[in-house]
Design a protein around this motif. Structure first.
Motif, PDB file in Angstrom:
ATOM      1  N   ALA A   1     -14.212  24.999 -91.489  1.00  0.00           N
ATOM      2  CA  ALA A   1     -14.862  23.717 -91.766  1.00  0.00           C
ATOM      3  C   ALA A   1     -14.199  22.927 -92.884  1.00  0.00           C
ATOM      4  CB  ALA A   1     -16.339  23.938 -92.091  1.00  0.00           C
ATOM      5  N   GLY A   2     -13.339  23.580 -93.678  1.00  0.00           N
ATOM      6  CA  GLY A   2     -12.670  22.842 -94.747  1.00  0.00           C
ATOM      7  C   GLY A   2     -11.338  22.253 -94.295  1.00  0.00           C
ATOM      8  N   HIS A   3     -10.970  22.470 -93.036  1.00  0.00           N
ATOM      9  CA  HIS A   3      -9.641  22.058 -92.590  1.00  0.00           C
ATOM     10  C   HIS A   3      -9.590  20.563 -92.318  1.00  0.00           C
ATOM     11  CE1 HIS A   3      -5.746  22.101 -90.732  1.00  0.00           C
ATOM     12  NE2 HIS A   3      -5.635  23.396 -90.948  1.00  0.00           N
ATOM     13  N   ASP A   4      -8.540  19.945 -92.804  1.00  0.00           N
ATOM     14  CA  ASP A   4      -8.395  18.497 -92.632  1.00  0.00           C
ATOM     15  C   ASP A   4      -8.406  18.078 -91.165  1.00  0.00           C
ATOM     16  OD1 ASP A   4      -7.728  15.795 -93.689  1.00  0.00           O
ATOM     17  OD2 ASP A   4      -5.946  16.123 -92.462  1.00  0.00           O
ATOM     18  N   PHE A   5      -7.929  18.935 -90.274  1.00  0.00           N
ATOM     19  CA  PHE A   5      -7.885  18.542 -88.863  1.00  0.00           C
ATOM     20  C   PHE A   5      -9.283  18.493 -88.239  1.00  0.00           C
ATOM     21  CE2 PHE A   5      -3.291  20.332 -88.439  1.00  0.00           C
ATOM     22  CZ  PHE A   5      -2.824  19.262 -89.199  1.00  0.00           C
TER      23      PHE A   5
END
Ligand SMILES: [Zn+2]
Ligand SMILES: [Zn+2]
Lengths: 612, 612
Positions: free
Chosen positions: B345-349
């Motif tokens: 959930a923290g991924h920029d994508f």
């Protein structure tokens, strides 16, 4: 899924079941300029199966210079069952992954180099030729020659206790002698060499470190003797003689390593308020669970770590009450959840008993799973059989039965069932296969008394809810009632509980940076020097895209090399485009400082080709 | 987080804002033996900024043989604003990632080779020299020479419609001519060459494919004309002339590709019951959202795909009622959740507007996020402004305003606010920055009418609960009331809804294989030939460690190359030690069959070094 063969050891090439090395006598010379250790290992062996015609040892990155058997330059024919010995002359190489050589600049003192080993899981083979499996145990004696300004320590009792000045040889070196008379698996071989001082912690304990840290260490670990006594009251006699602590330089990759007689610990435990000393209770617990009763192979690692988490928490229960046990158990559940999320719930490494066949390095499978899923299982069993008192009695019995031996998951199961089946009806319903071989979260649910975690969890919930209700943005982010006094009187662990609970609640949707900045305004987490709090807080901020925390995070990654902190923070930084380059740059700048195991794992996290 | 510069296009090196290529005239020769396309591109340009002294084009894996400007072998000095043209002679190379060359054995017919292109996202530069950005649009004409047994098709209107036999040249080749008079971005250039037949689907539509599949295609896609009319009723006039479908060989890596005038679709849609035809509605929808109104750069891809999901579902609403819209919206939420879990959930994508700076290939950022988070946002807006009727009116207006142009997220925002602010109070409260730039699940929650999903979700919940209560193991696994009649009367989509809901419910703890085998006993999913059902069912089984499904899974991975199916199944197989080797072996055996984009992404999933 389905049951696996419990007896195959995938991590060794040695034929330790046919011929067992029972004792090693080591003569070692530590050469800091060449970054090698050279010397001889005299190995006593017992041939157990007739027809066995070779003693096969594990080695990696070792130069083997000479081998002789029973005194004669050897001819490798071992006859039917007998005892004998072989002598190997060898030297390590700079590629030996068991060793980290630190330059003077990498130490606190800055004057002298430093060397320490980390043999778990399968690095002992790059330190000495050995049967590198937890399935085989040996005693050892050693003489280690080092530069005369240095002190050598090993996972054994020093022969020249209590002075520990070693023997000067007049040629600028000094020789230290050690004896480990309890049989240990190879992964517990350990050596550290540096300019060291020590302080007494108790009748059988000192803390060693570079001179500048020794006072802080003595303060932080002052509960050591109380932990030891509480542990022995649960587990039975302490058989190792000494229990010393060595506080390592910051690149040490683990929280602690339970090397017998001499636990290695990370300086990230120096919180100044003893709030992280439970790691010492953990390492003390290993004196029974792991060091005395040892997992037969790395697939059964949960028997080392799950039991040790349990005994660590029982020690806390004895000293601080049952509520502390429950509090730590509850935090452990959050750690377990996060580990399952990180692997993915279908991943085999989330099984209590993973499958390491096909040459999988146990380091690659390492995570919180064996610790916290192991603990979760044992707590489940404890509740099932009637609670701590009943379970502690069983534990003492189990330790006695398996002392000096190794144990598999099936061996534990059989022993447990034999002990309880007649007396305890519910025991027949345990689904052992599910617990052992099903990936993901555990098959049954424990409930813990949350009295100590209650206010932390409630505050976390209120921040979470206010965000869900759309109140979580802008300059007035956070619950309406949030105030600077919310955390008054909280322990460091309760603050970590607050942050880790938020980590769980926000696992599918990070906070906005406005919210984390508002938290900082109220609670001042940015300034904390508590390593656990830094991990939890920095993770939360980075995932929120709150890059105000970047300087502190990069500083934290630059000043210590503990994998528990490096890995989640590097992964979070890498996931965000605004911090991706900073993650790569910081890793490039500090890769040499990090331990080889840590550097390898972080490289994976940064999606770099595997490299050691 | 924080706002990003919306105008930088990271995916192109071209100076398309200073000098724009407005038309390409292509003469191409397809050489199957050399696996190259060679020819010339005559590019008309307009210099828009004075002082611009070069026309920079993107190329990759192209041999550039000759360049001339305005007829003269060139001297590259372009003066102040003017129009002109340049001619480039070039040839593709076997490494050109836009092209997949299939051997006769890789086709259904087995007699002739086959060629198709896939230019989205940034592969057009390996087909022709061009300004390879969605930010620039051009018209094109083309003549394509191919072996005379073959048919060539392009993303344009054929000049010799309706016979489409091309011009025989007497030298064993045949030349097909095309014209695309609507300006398109480079990623919509498309070419396919093979032994093809066609059937009429409607007044402006035919389905093309190899002869053996054409009847099945005509049956499966018989709703095409109805979709087209429903779409036009929502979006406005259809400007492209023809809407043909090309049913590709199984290695086509996507579900569909909205090449104008000629949608490419995967044969995995051939379910035999039209249950997967919503993909055709999706590609038709792109005729407005994407092809007419185009994302200005790949960071704004959600404007293509989110709007297209919305229009696809509006088409279904028109034809089958609002409940079908809500049902598909609800399934889309499950897909979104899974994508967020997969990235973390923290991924920029997982941002609606990701950051592709620093040379990130849009293929690497590709996932369900822009589709379903984009749809989720648009549905949120639709509800906010008063429902479908109001929103459809806005949509028609928006399409009209941006037709033949490109749009950024900020451009969309400004247009929306301009349209609604005065009339609709709630609009001021939209947190655009959160929606655009916060990773993880969306900031607001939609609720959908679940009437069509209800029984599927309820059955999923009952299997989940029975497992949680410990009833889920052994030969009587599953809910007590489970029966072979549970799914009677269910559509294929409802079965997929059941399985995908289970995927969500079991995301932290897979089922046991006993449970999935019991499901098979009752519901016979193992035998399904519906590709969506196979994906959902095989995933559930593999994560459960139910390797009874291994043969079907490996067969599925061997017979088609759609990334939506390859990637989750390969990842799940790889996570389980008992199937890891089978995953690696199957990939090795079929890597050549897979499209280069698919092979690259699966290699990542199998933790192999990136390679194309
Ligand atoms: Zn431990
Ligand atoms: Zn699309």
């Amino acid at each position: 899924m389905g049951k696996r063969a419990a007896t195959v050891e995938h991590s060794t090439q040695s034929n330790y079941e046919a011929v067992t090395v029972t004792h090693a006598d080591l003569d070692l010379v530590v050469d800091f300029s060449a970054k090698t250790i050279s010397g001889t290992a005299q190995l006593k062996y017992e041939v157990k199966r007739s027809g066995c015609d070779a003693l096969i040892l594990d080695t990696r990155d070792l130069a083997i210079q000479e081998v002789s058997v029973d005194g004669a330059a050897c001819q490798f024919t071992l006859a039917s069952p007998h005892k004998g010995s072989t002598r190997v002359r060898f030297a390590t190489s700079p590629a030996s992954t068991a060793l980290q050589w630190l330059s003077p600049a990498q130490t606190a003192g800055g004057e002298h180099p430093y060397l320490f080993t980390q043999c778990q899981a399968i690095h002992a083979r790059s330190l000495v030729p050995c049967q590198d499996t937890p399935g085989a145990k040996l005693t050892y004696a050693a003489r280690v020659r080092v530069p005369e300004v240095m002190t050598a320590l090993m996972s054994a009792v020093p022969v020249d206790e209590p002075g520990r000045t070693g023997q000067e040889s007049g040629d600028g070196t000094r020789t230290f002698s050690f004896a480990q008379q309890v049989p240990i698996p190879s992964y517990l071989l350990a050596l550290a060499v540096g300019q060291l001082e020590s302080r007494e912690l108790g009748p059988v304990s000192r803390v060693y470190s570079e001179p500048s840290m020794v006072a802080a260490g003595a303060y932080e670990f002052s509960e050591t003797d109380a932990f030891l006594q509480a542990a022995a009251s649960v587990a039975g006699p302490y058989v190792w003689g000494r229990y010393d602590l060595l506080l390592l330089p910051p690149s040490f990759p683990y929280g602690g390593m339970e090397n017998p007689c001499l636990t290695f610990v990370t300086p990230t435990l120096l919180a100044g308020d003893r709030s992280l000393a439970n790691v010492v209770a953990h390492e003390i617990a290993h004196s029974w669970t792991g060091n005395l009763v040892t997992n037969a192979s790395w697939e059964h690692f949960w028997l080392n770590e799950g039991w040790t988490m349990w005994l660590e928490r029982r020690i806390l229960a004895k000293l601080y009450g049952e509520a502390t046990y429950e509090f730590h158990a509850s935090l452990g559940y959050l750690d377990l959840r996060e580990a399952v999320e990180t692997w993915g719930a279908g991943h085999d490494f989330t099984c209590l008993v993973p499958d390491l066949s096909g040459g999988i390095d146990p380091d690659d499978a390492f995570s919180t799973i064996p610790y916290e899923k192991g603990f979760y299982f044992l707590h489940y069993l404890q509740t099932l059989v009637g609670g701590p008192e009943v379970f502690e009695a069983f534990f003492k019995d189990y330790i006695k039965a398996f002392s000096f031996k190794t144990v598999t998951s099936d061996g534990f199961k059989a022993y447990f069932l034999d002990y309880f089946t007649d007396s305890t009806p519910g025991v027949g319903g345990i689904d052992w296969d599910l617990w052992f071989y099903q990936p993901g979260m555990p098959p049954n649910v424990n409930s813990y008394d949350a009295s100590l975690a209650e206010s932390a969890y409630a505050l976390a919930q209120s921040w979470h809810t206010s965000d869900l209700m759309g109140l979580g943005t802008g300059s007035t982010a956070g619950p309406a009632k949030a105030s600077t006094t919310d955390l008054d009187g909280w322990s460091a662990s309760q603050k970590v509980a607050f942050l880790d609970k938020l980590g769980e609640l926000r696992s599918m949707k990070p906070f906005t940076p406005a919210t984390t900045r508002r938290m900082q305004e109220l609670y001042h987490f940015d300034d904390s020097k508590n390593a656990e709090l830094r991990r939890a807080w920095y993770s939360l901020c980075i995932k929120a895209g709150d890059l105000a925390i970047l300087p502190q995070t990069l500083a934290f990654l630059s000043e210590q090399g503990r994998m528990k902190y490096l890995r989640p923070l590097y992964r979070a930084l890498y996931a965000h485009p605004k911090s991706r380059q900073a993650a790569l740059d910081t890793f490039a700048a500090h890769r040499e400082m990090y331990h080889p195991i840590a550097a390898k794992m972080v490289a994976t996290d940064l999606q770099m080709p595997a490299a050691v």
